[in-house]
Scaffold this motif. Structure first.
Motif, PDB file in Angstrom:
ATOM      1  N   THR A 102      49.738 -69.407 -81.269  1.00 10.91           N
ATOM      2  CA  THR A 102      48.526 -68.639 -80.964  1.00 10.91           C
ATOM      3  C   THR A 102      48.490 -68.120 -79.534  1.00 10.91           C
ATOM      4  O   THR A 102      47.727 -67.209 -79.233  1.00 10.91           O
ATOM      5  CB  THR A 102      47.278 -69.499 -81.190  1.00 10.91           C
ATOM      6  OG1 THR A 102      47.345 -70.655 -80.337  1.00 10.91           O
ATOM      7  CG2 THR A 102      47.160 -69.944 -82.638  1.00 10.91           C
ATOM      8  N   HIS A 129      48.312 -68.509 -88.462  1.00 10.62           N
ATOM      9  CA  HIS A 129      48.015 -69.277 -87.248  1.00 10.62           C
ATOM     10  C   HIS A 129      47.152 -70.499 -87.568  1.00 10.62           C
ATOM     11  O   HIS A 129      47.226 -71.509 -86.888  1.00 10.62           O
ATOM     12  CB  HIS A 129      47.274 -68.397 -86.241  1.00 10.62           C
ATOM     13  CG  HIS A 129      47.973 -67.127 -85.890  1.00 10.62           C
ATOM     14  ND1 HIS A 129      48.953 -67.052 -84.928  1.00 10.62           N
ATOM     15  CD2 HIS A 129      47.841 -65.867 -86.381  1.00 10.62           C
ATOM     16  CE1 HIS A 129      49.382 -65.804 -84.824  1.00 10.62           C
ATOM     17  NE2 HIS A 129      48.729 -65.066 -85.706  1.00 10.62           N
ATOM     18  N   GLY A 130      46.300 -70.345 -88.582  1.00 13.71           N
ATOM     19  CA  GLY A 130      45.386 -71.422 -88.948  1.00 13.71           C
ATOM     20  C   GLY A 130      44.151 -71.486 -88.091  1.00 13.71           C
ATOM     21  O   GLY A 130      43.185 -72.196 -88.406  1.00 13.71           O
ATOM     22  N   THR A 131      44.137 -70.737 -86.999  1.00 12.04           N
ATOM     23  CA  THR A 131      43.031 -70.694 -86.052  1.00 12.04           C
ATOM     24  C   THR A 131      43.125 -69.360 -85.324  1.00 12.04           C
ATOM     25  O   THR A 131      44.196 -68.730 -85.344  1.00 12.04           O
ATOM     26  CB  THR A 131      43.121 -71.892 -85.076  1.00 12.04           C
ATOM     27  OG1 THR A 131      41.911 -72.011 -84.329  1.00 12.04           O
ATOM     28  CG2 THR A 131      44.298 -71.746 -84.127  1.00 12.04           C
ATOM     29  N   THR A 146      43.304 -66.630 -89.713  1.00 13.19           N
ATOM     30  CA  THR A 146      42.561 -67.147 -88.565  1.00 13.19           C
ATOM     31  C   THR A 146      41.826 -68.443 -88.881  1.00 13.19           C
ATOM     32  O   THR A 146      41.170 -69.004 -88.003  1.00 13.19           O
ATOM     33  CB  THR A 146      41.563 -66.099 -88.049  1.00 13.19           C
ATOM     34  OG1 THR A 146      40.685 -65.710 -89.113  1.00 13.19           O
ATOM     35  CG2 THR A 146      42.293 -64.863 -87.528  1.00 13.19           C
ATOM     36  N   PHE A 147      41.956 -68.908 -90.124  1.00 10.53           N
ATOM     37  CA  PHE A 147      41.471 -70.244 -90.490  1.00 10.53           C
ATOM     38  C   PHE A 147      42.293 -70.762 -91.648  1.00 10.53           C
ATOM     39  O   PHE A 147      42.470 -70.068 -92.650  1.00 10.53           O
ATOM     40  CB  PHE A 147      39.995 -70.240 -90.898  1.00 10.53           C
ATOM     41  CG  PHE A 147      39.503 -71.613 -91.286  1.00 10.53           C
ATOM     42  CD1 PHE A 147      38.974 -72.469 -90.336  1.00 10.53           C
ATOM     43  CD2 PHE A 147      39.621 -72.076 -92.595  1.00 10.53           C
ATOM     44  CE1 PHE A 147      38.561 -73.762 -90.681  1.00 10.53           C
ATOM     45  CE2 PHE A 147      39.217 -73.356 -92.947  1.00 10.53           C
ATOM     46  CZ  PHE A 147      38.683 -74.195 -91.986  1.00 10.53           C
ATOM     47  N   GLY A 149      42.088 -74.676 -93.476  1.00 10.72           N
ATOM     48  CA  GLY A 149      41.566 -76.030 -93.383  1.00 10.72           C
ATOM     49  C   GLY A 149      40.594 -76.313 -94.504  1.00 10.72           C
ATOM     50  O   GLY A 149      40.380 -75.493 -95.395  1.00 10.72           O
ATOM     51  N   SER A 153      35.142 -78.358 -92.796  1.00  7.60           N
ATOM     52  CA  SER A 153      35.306 -77.775 -91.460  1.00  7.60           C
ATOM     53  C   SER A 153      34.899 -76.308 -91.447  1.00  7.60           C
ATOM     54  O   SER A 153      34.243 -75.839 -90.507  1.00  7.60           O
ATOM     55  CB  SER A 153      36.764 -77.908 -91.002  1.00  7.60           C
ATOM     56  OG  SER A 153      37.135 -79.256 -90.846  1.00  7.60           O
ATOM     57  N   TYR A 154      35.269 -75.597 -92.488  1.00 12.60           N
ATOM     58  CA  TYR A 154      35.000 -74.158 -92.533  1.00 12.60           C
ATOM     59  C   TYR A 154      33.507 -73.855 -92.446  1.00 12.60           C
ATOM     60  O   TYR A 154      33.089 -72.941 -91.736  1.00 12.60           O
ATOM     61  CB  TYR A 154      35.581 -73.578 -93.820  1.00 12.60           C
ATOM     62  CG  TYR A 154      35.495 -72.082 -93.931  1.00 12.60           C
ATOM     63  CD1 TYR A 154      36.352 -71.268 -93.200  1.00 12.60           C
ATOM     64  CD2 TYR A 154      34.573 -71.462 -94.772  1.00 12.60           C
ATOM     65  CE1 TYR A 154      36.304 -69.885 -93.287  1.00 12.60           C
ATOM     66  CE2 TYR A 154      34.509 -70.089 -94.881  1.00 12.60           C
ATOM     67  CZ  TYR A 154      35.377 -69.306 -94.137  1.00 12.60           C
ATOM     68  OH  TYR A 154      35.308 -67.927 -94.235  1.00 12.60           O
ATOM     69  N   LEU A 157      32.100 -73.851 -88.914  1.00 11.39           N
ATOM     70  CA  LEU A 157      32.693 -72.936 -87.947  1.00 11.39           C
ATOM     71  C   LEU A 157      32.308 -71.504 -88.279  1.00 11.39           C
ATOM     72  O   LEU A 157      31.733 -71.217 -89.321  1.00 11.39           O
ATOM     73  CB  LEU A 157      34.219 -73.072 -87.949  1.00 11.39           C
ATOM     74  CG  LEU A 157      34.778 -74.452 -87.574  1.00 11.39           C
ATOM     75  CD1 LEU A 157      36.285 -74.482 -87.791  1.00 11.39           C
ATOM     76  CD2 LEU A 157      34.455 -74.788 -86.125  1.00 11.39           C
ATOM     77  N   PRO A 159      34.812 -68.667 -88.012  1.00 13.27           N
ATOM     78  CA  PRO A 159      36.076 -68.026 -87.646  1.00 13.27           C
ATOM     79  C   PRO A 159      35.987 -66.522 -87.788  1.00 13.27           C
ATOM     80  O   PRO A 159      35.226 -66.005 -88.616  1.00 13.27           O
ATOM     81  CB  PRO A 159      37.070 -68.620 -88.652  1.00 13.27           C
ATOM     82  CG  PRO A 159      36.243 -69.030 -89.806  1.00 13.27           C
ATOM     83  CD  PRO A 159      34.923 -69.453 -89.248  1.00 13.27           C
ATOM     84  N   HIS A 167      41.285 -66.038 -94.480  1.00 10.76           N
ATOM     85  CA  HIS A 167      40.871 -67.444 -94.400  1.00 10.76           C
ATOM     86  C   HIS A 167      41.406 -68.189 -95.617  1.00 10.76           C
ATOM     87  O   HIS A 167      41.202 -67.744 -96.759  1.00 10.76           O
ATOM     88  CB  HIS A 167      39.345 -67.569 -94.375  1.00 10.76           C
ATOM     89  CG  HIS A 167      38.708 -66.956 -93.164  1.00 10.76           C
ATOM     90  ND1 HIS A 167      37.359 -66.659 -93.104  1.00 10.76           N
ATOM     91  CD2 HIS A 167      39.230 -66.583 -91.963  1.00 10.76           C
ATOM     92  CE1 HIS A 167      37.078 -66.138 -91.921  1.00 10.76           C
ATOM     93  NE2 HIS A 167      38.196 -66.077 -91.221  1.00 10.76           N
TER      94      HIS A 167
END
Length: 205
Positions: A102, A129-131, A146-147, A149, A153-154, A157, A159, A167
């Motif tokens: 990232t 990237h996962g984030t 960009t997410f 998980g 958690s989602y 957040l 994102p 996502h």
């Protein structure tokens, strides 16, 4: 129907033929399917994956070959060789690069990977990237994850969900639709959440 589902489904076609049949039936809704025979293309061609990849392409679905970049630590040549095996063995017309860094310092490495992936025939390139990554990555790939998980958690957040974002949400209850234009919400949990499919629409009638 706008194709919006990017499905990473890491199960062998011989073990889950009914699930792969469901994916094919949902072809109009699919942005693409990530194939991952053995944490990558595997040591040798797998005829079952070659057959299902051909059927996906015939249905107009992007086939994205999986390759782990280990956040920029995996050598460039290893990643490119993986993508070439996906192309040659499974006819992959796209690439799904996992565990992409990232930070801006890793941009030159991933720019070289992007150029090599395009040269290897990837008409669609996804960076997972996962984030949220540095904005510079947006010019390198068609889609940035960009997410990635679990749903717990989602939902806490926010994102980024702009055009070109994806996502990937697991441990998701039925009816969940992530906010990114391209997405996947699957019920799977634990160490292998992408061994389950999202809830798929049926074939058009």
């Amino acid at each position: 129907m706008t194709p919006s589902l990017l499905v990473p489904f890491y199960e062998h076609p011989a073990d889950r033929p009914e699930a792969w049949a469901a994916l094919l039936a949902a072809a109009p809704a699919l942005y693409g399917v990530v194939i991952n025979p053995a944490d990558g293309a595997g040591p040798a061609p797998d005829p079952a994956f070659a057959e299902v990849a051909a059927r996906l392409r015939a249905a107009g679905v992007r086939v994205l070959g999986y390759a782990d970049t280990d956040y920029g630590r995996r050598p460039h040549g290893e990643v490119v060789a993986e993508l070439l095996r996906h192309r040659d063995w499974y006819g992959a017309d796209g690439a799904f690069l996992d565990q992409v860094a990232t930070a801006p310092a890793a941009l030159p490495h991933h720019r070289r990977l992007a150029v090599a992936a395009r040269a290897a025939g990837a008409t669609t390139l996804v960076f997972n990237h996962g984030t949220p990554p540095d904005p510079g990555y947006a010019e390198l790939a068609d889609l940035l994850v960009t997410f990635e998980g679990p749903w717990d958690s989602y939902r806490t957040l926010d994102p980024p969900a702009a055009d070109g974002h994806c996502h990937l949400v697991y441990a998701a209850p039925p009816g969940i639709r992530p906010t990114a234009p391209v997405h996947c919400a699957a019920p799977g949990t634990g160490a292998h959440p992408w061994g389950t499919l999202p809830h798929l629409p049926g074939p058009a009638r």
